[in-house]
Motif scaffolding. Structure first.
Motif, PDB file in Angstrom:
ATOM      1  N   ASP A   1      45.236  31.272  45.286  1.00 35.32           N
ATOM      2  CA  ASP A   1      46.235  31.772  44.335  1.00 35.32           C
ATOM      3  C   ASP A   1      46.631  33.163  44.812  1.00 35.32           C
ATOM      4  O   ASP A   1      45.794  34.053  44.928  1.00 35.32           O
ATOM      5  CB  ASP A   1      45.612  31.836  42.945  1.00 35.32           C
ATOM      6  N   SER A   2      47.907  33.382  45.078  1.00 36.60           N
ATOM      7  CA  SER A   2      48.347  34.667  45.627  1.00 36.60           C
ATOM      8  C   SER A   2      48.109  35.828  44.674  1.00 36.60           C
ATOM      9  O   SER A   2      48.045  36.975  45.105  1.00 36.60           O
ATOM     10  CB  SER A   2      49.822  34.613  46.014  1.00 36.60           C
ATOM     11  N   LYS A   3      47.965  35.544  43.398  1.00 35.44           N
ATOM     12  CA  LYS A   3      47.718  36.614  42.423  1.00 35.44           C
ATOM     13  C   LYS A   3      46.264  37.077  42.449  1.00 35.44           C
ATOM     14  O   LYS A   3      45.928  38.087  41.843  1.00 35.44           O
ATOM     15  CB  LYS A   3      48.085  36.138  41.012  1.00 35.44           C
TER      16      LYS A   3
ATOM     17  N   LYS B   1      52.737  32.750  51.899  1.00 34.64           N
ATOM     18  CA  LYS B   1      53.087  32.122  50.625  1.00 34.64           C
ATOM     19  C   LYS B   1      53.858  30.838  50.850  1.00 34.64           C
ATOM     20  O   LYS B   1      54.568  30.691  51.837  1.00 34.64           O
ATOM     21  CB  LYS B   1      53.946  33.059  49.771  1.00 34.64           C
ATOM     22  N   SER B   2      53.752  29.984  49.873  1.00 38.91           N
ATOM     23  CA  SER B   2      54.532  28.756  49.874  1.00 38.91           C
ATOM     24  C   SER B   2      56.017  29.086  49.880  1.00 38.91           C
ATOM     25  O   SER B   2      56.456  30.047  49.250  1.00 38.91           O
ATOM     26  CB  SER B   2      54.204  27.937  48.624  1.00 38.91           C
ATOM     27  N   SER B   3      56.787  28.273  50.561  1.00 35.36           N
ATOM     28  CA  SER B   3      58.236  28.472  50.561  1.00 35.36           C
ATOM     29  C   SER B   3      58.839  28.192  49.192  1.00 35.36           C
ATOM     30  O   SER B   3      59.982  28.547  48.924  1.00 35.36           O
ATOM     31  CB  SER B   3      58.889  27.580  51.617  1.00 35.36           C
ATOM     32  N   TYR B   4      58.078  27.588  48.306  1.00 32.43           N
ATOM     33  CA  TYR B   4      58.547  27.307  46.949  1.00 32.43           C
ATOM     34  C   TYR B   4      58.224  28.433  45.976  1.00 32.43           C
ATOM     35  O   TYR B   4      58.591  28.367  44.821  1.00 32.43           O
ATOM     36  CB  TYR B   4      57.949  25.999  46.440  1.00 32.43           C
ATOM     37  N   SER B   5      57.528  29.470  46.415  1.00 26.29           N
ATOM     38  CA  SER B   5      57.224  30.606  45.547  1.00 26.29           C
ATOM     39  C   SER B   5      58.517  31.296  45.167  1.00 26.29           C
ATOM     40  O   SER B   5      59.395  31.503  45.997  1.00 26.29           O
ATOM     41  CB  SER B   5      56.296  31.599  46.248  1.00 26.29           C
TER      42      SER B   5
ATOM     43  N   PRO C   1      44.039  37.662  45.493  1.00 24.02           N
ATOM     44  CA  PRO C   1      43.707  37.674  46.921  1.00 24.02           C
ATOM     45  C   PRO C   1      42.229  37.909  47.225  1.00 24.02           C
ATOM     46  O   PRO C   1      41.761  37.553  48.300  1.00 24.02           O
ATOM     47  CB  PRO C   1      44.574  38.799  47.485  1.00 24.02           C
ATOM     48  N   HIS C   2      41.485  38.496  46.289  1.00 18.60           N
ATOM     49  CA  HIS C   2      40.057  38.698  46.505  1.00 18.60           C
ATOM     50  C   HIS C   2      39.231  37.644  45.792  1.00 18.60           C
ATOM     51  O   HIS C   2      38.005  37.692  45.802  1.00 18.60           O
ATOM     52  CB  HIS C   2      39.632  40.095  46.040  1.00 18.60           C
ATOM     53  N   GLY C   3      39.916  36.713  45.170  1.00 21.67           N
ATOM     54  CA  GLY C   3      39.237  35.644  44.454  1.00 21.67           C
ATOM     55  C   GLY C   3      38.882  34.500  45.381  1.00 21.67           C
ATOM     56  O   GLY C   3      39.019  34.598  46.603  1.00 21.67           O
ATOM     57  N   PRO C   4      38.480  33.414  44.795  1.00 21.25           N
ATOM     58  CA  PRO C   4      38.065  32.272  45.611  1.00 21.25           C
ATOM     59  C   PRO C   4      39.249  31.532  46.215  1.00 21.25           C
ATOM     60  O   PRO C   4      40.391  31.667  45.775  1.00 21.25           O
ATOM     61  CB  PRO C   4      37.334  31.385  44.604  1.00 21.25           C
ATOM     62  N   ALA C   5      38.953  30.771  47.223  1.00 23.14           N
ATOM     63  CA  ALA C   5      39.917  29.874  47.848  1.00 23.14           C
ATOM     64  C   ALA C   5      39.185  28.563  48.100  1.00 23.14           C
ATOM     65  O   ALA C   5      37.959  28.505  48.047  1.00 23.14           O
ATOM     66  CB  ALA C   5      40.432  30.457  49.157  1.00 23.14           C
TER      67      ALA C   5
END
Length: 71
Positions: free
Chosen positions: A41-43, A15-19, A45-49
């Motif tokens: 998007d961390s919410k 995750k980003s350090s700004y999360s 995880p099985h979605g696209p990147a």
């Protein structure tokens, strides 16, 4: 930029350090993919990147740190 339909199979996500840890607006990047920086998007995880060329990602991060993308 390349789209990865299901990025859950990639390793090395962090995750980003700004999360803020409360589930809002969290971005993850995956390490260990030479020449590419996968981002998701961390919410979802099985979605696209999307995978950016490493040189483009470095330029983007530098612009963010320099305040060049402020509204």
């Amino acid at each position: 930029m390349k789209t990865i339909p299901d990025a859950s199979a990639l390793n090395g996500w962090r995750k980003s350090s700004y999360s803020n840890g409360q589930g809002a607006e969290c971005v993850e990047v995956a390490d260990g993919h030479p020449g590419l920086v996968p981002v998701r998007d961390s919410k979802r995880p099985h979605g696209p990147a999307v995978a950016f060329p490493a040189s483009s990602w470095v330029s983007f991060i530098a612009a963010v740190k320099n305040g060049e993308l402020e509204r």
